[in-house]
Scaffold this active site. Structure first.
Site, PDB file in Angstrom:
ATOM      1  N   GLY A   9       2.654   2.622  11.007  1.00 54.23           N
ATOM      2  CA  GLY A   9       2.435   1.797  12.188  1.00 54.23           C
ATOM      3  C   GLY A   9       2.338   0.317  11.868  1.00 54.23           C
ATOM      4  N   ALA A  10       1.484  -0.013  10.889  1.00 49.26           N
ATOM      5  CA  ALA A  10       1.268  -1.410  10.544  1.00 49.26           C
ATOM      6  C   ALA A  10       0.465  -1.484   9.255  1.00 49.26           C
ATOM      7  CB  ALA A  10       0.507  -2.129  11.667  1.00 49.26           C
ATOM      8  N   GLU A  69       0.857  -1.182   0.000  1.00 50.85           N
ATOM      9  CA  GLU A  69       0.000   0.000   0.000  1.00 50.85           C
ATOM     10  C   GLU A  69       0.894   1.232   0.000  1.00 50.85           C
ATOM     11  OE1 GLU A  69      -2.753   0.421   3.274  1.00 50.85           O
ATOM     12  OE2 GLU A  69      -3.846   1.974   2.240  1.00 50.85           O
ATOM     13  N   GLU A 114      -2.407  -3.955   6.971  1.00 52.35           N
ATOM     14  CA  GLU A 114      -3.450  -4.976   7.100  1.00 52.35           C
ATOM     15  C   GLU A 114      -3.462  -6.044   6.010  1.00 52.35           C
ATOM     16  OE1 GLU A 114      -3.972  -1.684   6.286  1.00 52.35           O
ATOM     17  OE2 GLU A 114      -5.588  -1.468   4.825  1.00 52.35           O
ATOM     18  N   ASN A 115      -2.330  -6.363   5.371  1.00 51.95           N
ATOM     19  CA  ASN A 115      -2.290  -7.375   4.306  1.00 51.95           C
ATOM     20  C   ASN A 115      -3.147  -8.588   4.677  1.00 51.95           C
ATOM     21  OD1 ASN A 115      -0.017  -5.813   3.236  1.00 51.95           O
ATOM     22  ND2 ASN A 115       1.072  -6.715   4.960  1.00 51.95           N
ATOM     23  N   HIS A 140      -9.618  -4.033   9.837  1.00 53.61           N
ATOM     24  CA  HIS A 140      -9.524  -3.834   8.391  1.00 53.61           C
ATOM     25  C   HIS A 140      -9.952  -5.075   7.611  1.00 53.61           C
ATOM     26  CE1 HIS A 140      -8.064   0.086   7.311  1.00 53.61           C
ATOM     27  NE2 HIS A 140      -6.899   0.007   7.930  1.00 53.61           N
ATOM     28  N   GLU A 148      -5.739  -3.049  12.588  1.00 53.42           N
ATOM     29  CA  GLU A 148      -5.405  -3.891  11.428  1.00 53.42           C
ATOM     30  C   GLU A 148      -6.345  -5.082  11.343  1.00 53.42           C
ATOM     31  OE1 GLU A 148      -3.558  -2.293   9.566  1.00 53.42           O
ATOM     32  OE2 GLU A 148      -2.686  -0.941  11.052  1.00 53.42           O
ATOM     33  N   GLU A 159     -10.125   3.895   5.997  1.00 57.64           N
ATOM     34  CA  GLU A 159      -9.323   4.373   7.126  1.00 57.64           C
ATOM     35  C   GLU A 159     -10.166   5.134   8.158  1.00 57.64           C
ATOM     36  OE1 GLU A 159      -6.742   3.096   7.787  1.00 57.64           O
ATOM     37  OE2 GLU A 159      -5.896   2.391   5.891  1.00 57.64           O
TER      38      GLU A 159
HETATM   39  N1  TRP Z   1      -3.203   0.839   5.728  1.00 51.92           N
HETATM   40  C1  TRP Z   1      -2.273   1.057   6.806  1.00 51.92           C
HETATM   41  C2  TRP Z   1      -3.116   1.311   8.041  1.00 51.92           C
HETATM   42  O1  TRP Z   1      -3.710   2.315   8.199  1.00 51.92           O
HETATM   43  C3  TRP Z   1      -1.384   2.233   6.562  1.00 51.92           C
HETATM   44  C4  TRP Z   1      -0.046   1.958   5.943  1.00 51.92           C
HETATM   45  C5  TRP Z   1       0.870   1.096   6.361  1.00 51.92           C
HETATM   46  C6  TRP Z   1       0.551   2.620   4.865  1.00 51.92           C
HETATM   47  N2  TRP Z   1       1.995   1.213   5.623  1.00 51.92           N
HETATM   48  C7  TRP Z   1       1.828   2.128   4.699  1.00 51.92           C
HETATM   49  C8  TRP Z   1       0.130   3.614   4.031  1.00 51.92           C
HETATM   50  C9  TRP Z   1       2.698   2.597   3.721  1.00 51.92           C
HETATM   51  C10 TRP Z   1       0.980   4.077   3.060  1.00 51.92           C
HETATM   52  C11 TRP Z   1       2.245   3.575   2.909  1.00 51.92           C
HETATM   53  O2  TRP Z   1      -3.280   0.469   8.840  1.00 51.92           O
HETATM   54 ZN    ZN Z   2      -5.726   1.648   8.543  1.00 48.99          ZN
END
Ligand code: TRP
Ligand code: ZN
Length: 883
Positions: A266-267, A126, A269-270, A306, A303, A325
């Protein structure tokens, strides 16, 4: 920058001409180079005209080795390769494309695509990182079924992970091995993940209400295996909470989390395989504070949530980012409120919103939660999209009620599970499920800026009517054009002279509602009339901060002090105290500017004293109520921030409170001090209150208070107490300061997350000249520009949490930040762009500071090698781009 990068516009959305139904990937990981073999099953959409249907695949930093179509090598005349991707010229209606590319994770310092963190290979796709792995339609409305085979060395990479289920594995020649993964659910490319390395697993399990057993696996560096317990129990709580509150279950048999130390956010959600920053996984009482524990719990939940709000129902395009989000932040906020404390969580969230989002909304980076254009998508993971987006979701709940909101969520999932949708689809689900009209609510999505809400009340003794005039105006105080009014829920109550909520009955209503009720403001001005009000009431407006607006009502300090004592809404009780304190501190700053001694208003003092005597109050709440608004928040109340006098005023106020209430603060400290650590809520409340008392007690720098802080530091068996004591010592001119710092370093130099705190703490002191210290720390052996956590802990802490230090009048803070931005931009544009936002508020400072900030922005933007990430931020900040 060879060519000025071009923006993309929301209005230009078109479905892709082709679908990619299946993706078969094979990664051959070798030190220094990895090859990716991709087989894509592609089908042209039926409504697309064959004559115009070239297939344009995204690709970035890929070296194409082979390409074939339906098993035959592709003739060079039938495709074109460019720096941004691969174009297939008029391919057939349905075919299999096979590409082989070479990539270099070892040299990928951008932390996007496949990269190496310490010794672990991991991915971050992402928003647009998948195109750095293979040629693809890298957009979220392309949903495909993935099979992934990973081959690597058995010794250095014994663990090979990807999305879905592990279906087969085996050995290869030369000490290598392979694992095959299959993910049954179609997903967008941004949710793809792969991890390969030497990791250990902390295991758990969860049984769903339907009786399905799910394996939970947390994968970490072998040395961190003992610190995963809190993350696992947080995950289980999140799963249970979503089942109980939304009836949502996890559908795969395995849920994996991997912690890596180099991560841009932070993290992530794959699907079935979250990748986390170690900061949001690892915890033990000695190295993690109470706040860290709470943040880990929240990010793990975020996560996990998500999986439904983001993965199963995903975004059609990146302009819809707040769809997943804003909604998921709202869900994690509700979770924390339920598990911990509703008013405390609300106060913390509103503090962030006001301190960071309101500032973004009022500055050059302003954008609606659903932006109209962007140059680099990574720049739009903002507090506006996330936190204001969460406020917008919260307003649906306030307007529709908890049951109505739940019905709307049920409808949203029933309609859109497995699809890529828009914010309009979400709003339609909410409206349809409740048979209500939410068309006007779209203003929250397409209009930037924080609305101003004016309120004025009048009491009519003869008719016993209380009239409340509400007016909404634009962010700059401008009247709203026709059709641009927001639909604003205003939760409110009226207090009688004893501070009790009176029953509320609007004109024409028969029954009265007790306590809080929600008014709906839809027009630019509206008057609400409450009947049978016996005495002049004190209004409590925007309870629980029911809408992200700036409330402007002419409230006397007496009224604020009254609400600070009596409001039944604990958010508003806190807020009244903060509003009163802001008014008093701004007045004190004005006195200092004019060379007059500044003294606290007795009304505030008695309000503060009442708080000190409120022994029944929840400790975490009381700690917040006793804390003065920080300097950034005070600065927002001024057109031009008076950096120095705001700082002096706040310091003077803390000293005065410390002098006046020293005995009581000492008693609070003693009453709430525990010799041994516990993670119980009650113990956390006590620690927070105690450490707030410590902050006041050390405000005068007496030797007794130095001893108190030193003793706490030495005896602490947990990081909350150790960090709080060290923070106070660092702000004092005493030998204990450097002693404590040395002790802390010696103890934690091998523990990265704890050492991050050592860097942060030194960036925060306000009573000494901090710029020079931060500059020195940039050359420290343990400082490292390649590790985002380390950079943020020193540099971002300094630029965003130390107003008087960063804005030192000689401009040294700005030059320092710009130097770091330039150095980081060469490696990691995403991180550099985020850091550079620290200069964007240059118009809000006095001439000299303003000019110095602008000069640094120009310097950053003018470099020939500037990334598009930083180019966009600096360009917008300088007003060179329209929105
Ligand atoms: N989708 C992730 C979240 O909000 C955000 C995120 C993680 C992200 N790594 C990233 C967004 C790198 C952009 C680039 O939990
Ligand atoms: Zn998120």
């Amino acid at each position: 920058m060879p060519q000025s990068p071009q923006p993309r516009f929301r209005r230009d959305y078109r479905p892709a001409p082709y679908a990619i139904e299946r993706v078969d990937l094979c990664f051959e990981i070798r030190p220094g180079e990895t090859t990716v073999v991709a087989k894509l099953s592609v089908r042209r959409n039926s409504e697309v005209d064959a004559a115009s249907a070239d297939l344009v695949l995204d690709g970035e930093s890929l070296h194409l080795l082979e390409i074939s179509l339906d098993g035959h090598p592709l003739d060079e005349a039938r495709y074109r390769v460019a720096a941004t991707g691969l174009t297939l010229l008029r391919p057939p209606a349905s075919f299999e494309l096979r590409t082989v590319v070479r990539i270099s994770p070892e040299n990928n310092s951008a932390l996007s695509g496949l990269y190496r963190s310490s010794d672990t290979y991991c991915t971050q796709c992402e928003a647009e990182g998948f195109r750095r792995i293979t040629f693809f339609l890298d957009r979220p409305d392309i949903m495909s079924v993935y099979r992934t085979r990973i081959e690597a060395d058995k010794i250095s990479c014994p663990v090979l992970l990807s999305n879905g289920n592990r279906v087969a594995s085996g050995d290869l020649e030369g000490g290598r091995h392979w694992v095959q993964w299959e993910d049954p659910s179609p997903k967008p490319s941004y949710l793809f993940a792969l991890v390969a390395g030497n990791l250990r697993c902390h295991r758990g399990e969860h049984t769903t209400p339907k009786g399905r057993r799910i394996e939970l696996e947390i994968w970490v560096d072998p040395s961190d295996l003992a610190h995963c317990g809190h993350a696992l129990s947080s995950l289980k709580k999140a799963m249970r909470w979503d089942e109980e509150n939304y009836g949502l279950e996890y559908e795969l048999d395995i849920y994996m989390i991997v912690a890596v130390s180099d991560f841009n956010m932070g993290a992530m959600e794959n699907k079935g395989l979250n990748v986390f920053n170690t900061k949001y996984v690892l915890a033990d009482p000695a190295t993690a504070t109470d706040d860290d524990y709470e943040n880990i719990e929240a990010v793990i939940a975020h996560e996990y949530f998500h999986n439904w709000t983001g993965n199963r129902v995903t975004c059609r395009d990146w302009f819809q980012l707040t769809l997943k989000e804003g909604l998921t932040v709202f869900r994690d906020q509700s979770f924390t409120a339920d598990l911990r404390s509703d008013p405390v969580k609300r106060i913390l969230d509103v503090k962030t919103l006001r301190a960071v989002q309101f500032a973004e909304d009022a500055g050059p980076m302003r954008h609606p939660i659903r932006p109209e254009s962007y140059i680099e998508m990574n720049n739009f993971y903002t507090v506006t999209v996330y936190n204001k987006g969460a406020e917008v979701v919260r307003m649906y709940r306030t307007l529709l009620g908890r049951d109505g909101f739940r019905k709307g969520m049920d409808t949203y999932f029933a309609r859109h599970d497995g699809h890529a949708v828009t914010c309009d689809d979400f709003r339609a689900a909410m409206a349809d499920a409740n048979e209500t009209d939410l068309r006007q609510f779209e203003r929250w999505y397409d209009q930037a800026g924080t609305p101003i809400l004016r309120a004025e009340g009048r009491y009519h003794p003869q008719s016993e009517i209380y009239e409340l005039d509400l007016e909404q105006i634009g962010p700059q105080g401008e009247p709203l054009p026709e059709g641009r009014a927001w639909h604003v829920p205003i939760a409110m109550g009226l207090l009688d002279a004893d501070g009790q909520d009176i029953p509320l009955r609007l004109e024409g209503e028969v029954d009265a509602s007790a306590g809080t009720r929600v008014l709906e403001l839809r027009r630019a001005r509206q008057t609400f009339r409450f009947t049978r009000v016996k005495d002049p009431p004190t209004p409590s407006l925007l309870r629980g901060f029911s809408a992200p607006v700036q409330l402007r009502s002419e409230r006397s300090r007496e009224d604020l002090a009254f609400l600070m004592r009596h409001d039944s809404d604990r958010f508003n009780r806190w807020d009244a105290g903060q509003t009163l304190a802001t008014s008093v501190l701004l007045e004190m700053a004005g006195q200092l500017r004019n060379g007059v001694t500044a003294k606290l208003d007795p009304l505030f003092l008695s309000g503060f004293e009442a708080l000190l005597d409120d022994t029944a109050a929840e400790g975490s709440w009381l700690a917040l109520a006793l804390t003065l608004p920080d300097e950034h928040v005070l600065g927002q109340a001024m057109d031009i921030v008076d950096v120095d006098n705001l700082h002096l005023a706040r310091e003077a106020a803390q000293r005065e409170l410390s002098e006046l209430f020293g005995a009581r603060l000492t008693r609070i400290y003693a009453d709430n001090h525990d010799a041994t650590y516990s993670s119980e809520k009650r113990a956390i409340d006590r620690r927070r209150l105690k450490n707030t008392a410590l902050r006041y007690l050390t405000a005068r720098g007496t030797s007794a208070s130095i001893a108190l802080a030193w003793n706490q530091f030495e005896a602490a068996d947990n990081m909350s107490d150790s960090e709080a004591a060290l923070a106070q010592l660092l702000d004092m001119d005493t030998p204990e300061r450097d002693r404590a710092l040395a002790v802390f370093y010696a103890r934690w130099r091998e523990v990265p997350l704890a050492l991050d705190k050592w860097f942060s703490l030194q960036a925060l002191p306000q009573r000494i000249h901090t710029v020079a210290r931060v500059r020195t720390l940039l050359s420290h052996d343990d400082f490292n520009l390649s590790n985002p956590n380390r950079v943020r802990s020193l540099v971002q802490a300094f630029s965003t949490r130390n107003q008087v230090g960063f804005h030192s009048s000689d401009g040294a803070g700005y030059a320092l930040l710009a130097d770091v931005v330039v150095a980081v931009d060469a490696k990691n544009p995403q991180l550099a762009a985020r850091l550079s936002t620290g200069l964007s508020q240059w118009r809000r400072f006095d001439g000299r500071r303003s000019k110095a900030m602008k000069t640094q922005l120009e310097r950053i933007a003018a470099r020939p090698q500037v990334s598009r990430d930083v180019f966009e931020i600096a360009g917008r900040a300088l007003g060179r781009m329209d929105r």
